[in-house]
Design an enzyme around this catalytic site. Structure first.
Site, PDB file in Angstrom:
ATOM      1  N   ASP A  14      49.367  33.614  87.263  1.00 17.87           N
ATOM      2  CA  ASP A  14      48.666  34.178  86.107  1.00 17.87           C
ATOM      3  C   ASP A  14      47.845  33.105  85.383  1.00 17.87           C
ATOM      4  O   ASP A  14      48.250  31.943  85.335  1.00 17.87           O
ATOM      5  CB  ASP A  14      49.722  34.772  85.155  1.00 17.87           C
ATOM      6  CG  ASP A  14      49.095  35.670  84.114  1.00 17.87           C
ATOM      7  OD1 ASP A  14      47.901  36.009  84.242  1.00 17.87           O
ATOM      8  OD2 ASP A  14      49.799  36.037  83.152  1.00 17.87           O
ATOM      9  N   ASN A  62      45.766  46.158  89.368  1.00 15.66           N
ATOM     10  CA  ASN A  62      44.521  45.389  89.280  1.00 15.66           C
ATOM     11  C   ASN A  62      43.266  46.219  89.606  1.00 15.66           C
ATOM     12  O   ASN A  62      42.162  45.838  89.242  1.00 15.66           O
ATOM     13  CB  ASN A  62      44.565  44.144  90.183  1.00 15.66           C
ATOM     14  CG  ASN A  62      45.426  43.024  89.635  1.00 15.66           C
ATOM     15  OD1 ASN A  62      45.922  42.185  90.381  1.00 15.66           O
ATOM     16  ND2 ASN A  62      45.634  42.997  88.319  1.00 15.66           N
TER      17      ASN A  62
END
Ligand code: FPP
Length: 234
Positions: A14, A62
């Protein structure tokens, strides 16, 4: 210090976006840097004799990012696979993809098949790329497969155990991770390996993924050895 051998590390990579933003760079360059770091970390994990490295490259959620970002990530993934295909003779790494391949473009699925085949007999670390992967989705897909086998008479209801269930997951044949790392200071599991991390030790690293390096892996392993890992027993 315990001597437990670490065989499997999972990573939620991340912070690519924040890394780029901090440098006033386009978001795409954050992901590109993230991909470079992934290659380096994979090499290092191979060097230290790790058996499995599983990384969250693209989640089922996503797809909800902007069309541009999804396209950029898919282009980067395609490039990443191309590089491993053309450099196949120069490394020791096994590549596997977990996740639902049905929603991926045909050209990407073909590249995945190619690299999985080319690398399957290698002896180094196995890099599991989670692409269009979601832990809940994986569980639902597994339940459906079990139902099919029950209706065909291949499996009986009383035979359904945790072990059998695990053998229907994308990670069948892969042991559960001892370690889960999430970079960029967030503390969420974000739908990653939900079944597999039941007893995994979680490490929260403040650094953004593109700043992560092999020393960070060493530090996590050192801290893991100092943790008192239990499995619900006293
Ligand atoms: C999270 O960063 C990361 C992702 C959504 C994708 C992870 C992808 C890579 C590391 C690069 C490419 C990998 C392959 C295999 C091509 P973020 O963008 O959510 O970061 P932010 O929270 O700072 O915006």
């Amino acid at each position: 210090m315990k001597k437990e051998k670490i065989r499997h590390i999972a990573i939620i990579m991340d912070g690519n976006g924040r890394w780029a933003k901090k440098r006033l760079l386009p978001n795409k360059l954050g992901h590109r840097e993230g991909a470079k770091v992934l290659k380096k970390i994979t090499e290092y994990c191979d060097e230290i004799g790790l058996q499995y490295l599983t990384v969250y490259a693209f989640s089922t959620e996503n797809w909800n990012r902007s069309e541009k970002e999804v396209d950029d990530l898919m282009a980067l993934l395609s490039e990443f696979l191309d590089e491993y295909i053309s450099n196949n003779d120069k490394n020791n790494i096994v590549i596997k993809v977990i996740g639902d391949k049905n929603r991926l473009e045909k050209s990407i699925v073909e590249k995945i098949c190619t690299i999985e085949k080319l690398s399957e007999n290698k002896k180094g670390v196995q890099l599991n790329l989670a692409i269009n992967y979601g832990g809940r989705d994986e569980i639902v897909r597994s339940v459906k497969k079990i139902c099919e086998d029950v209706s065909r008479g291949k499996v009986r209801e009383r035979e359904i155990t945790e072990k059998l269930f695990s053998s229907y997951l994308d990670t069948k044949e892969i042991i559960d991770p001892e370690i889960l790392i999430r970079t960029s200071g967030e503390s969420r599991v974000s739908n990653f390996l939900l079944w597999q991390i039941a007893y995994t030790e979680i490490f929260n690293i403040k650094k953004l993924w593109p700043d992560f390096n092999k020393k960070d892996i060493d530090e996590v392993i050192k801290e893991f050895k100092n943790r008192n890992r239990t499995f619900g027993e006293r």
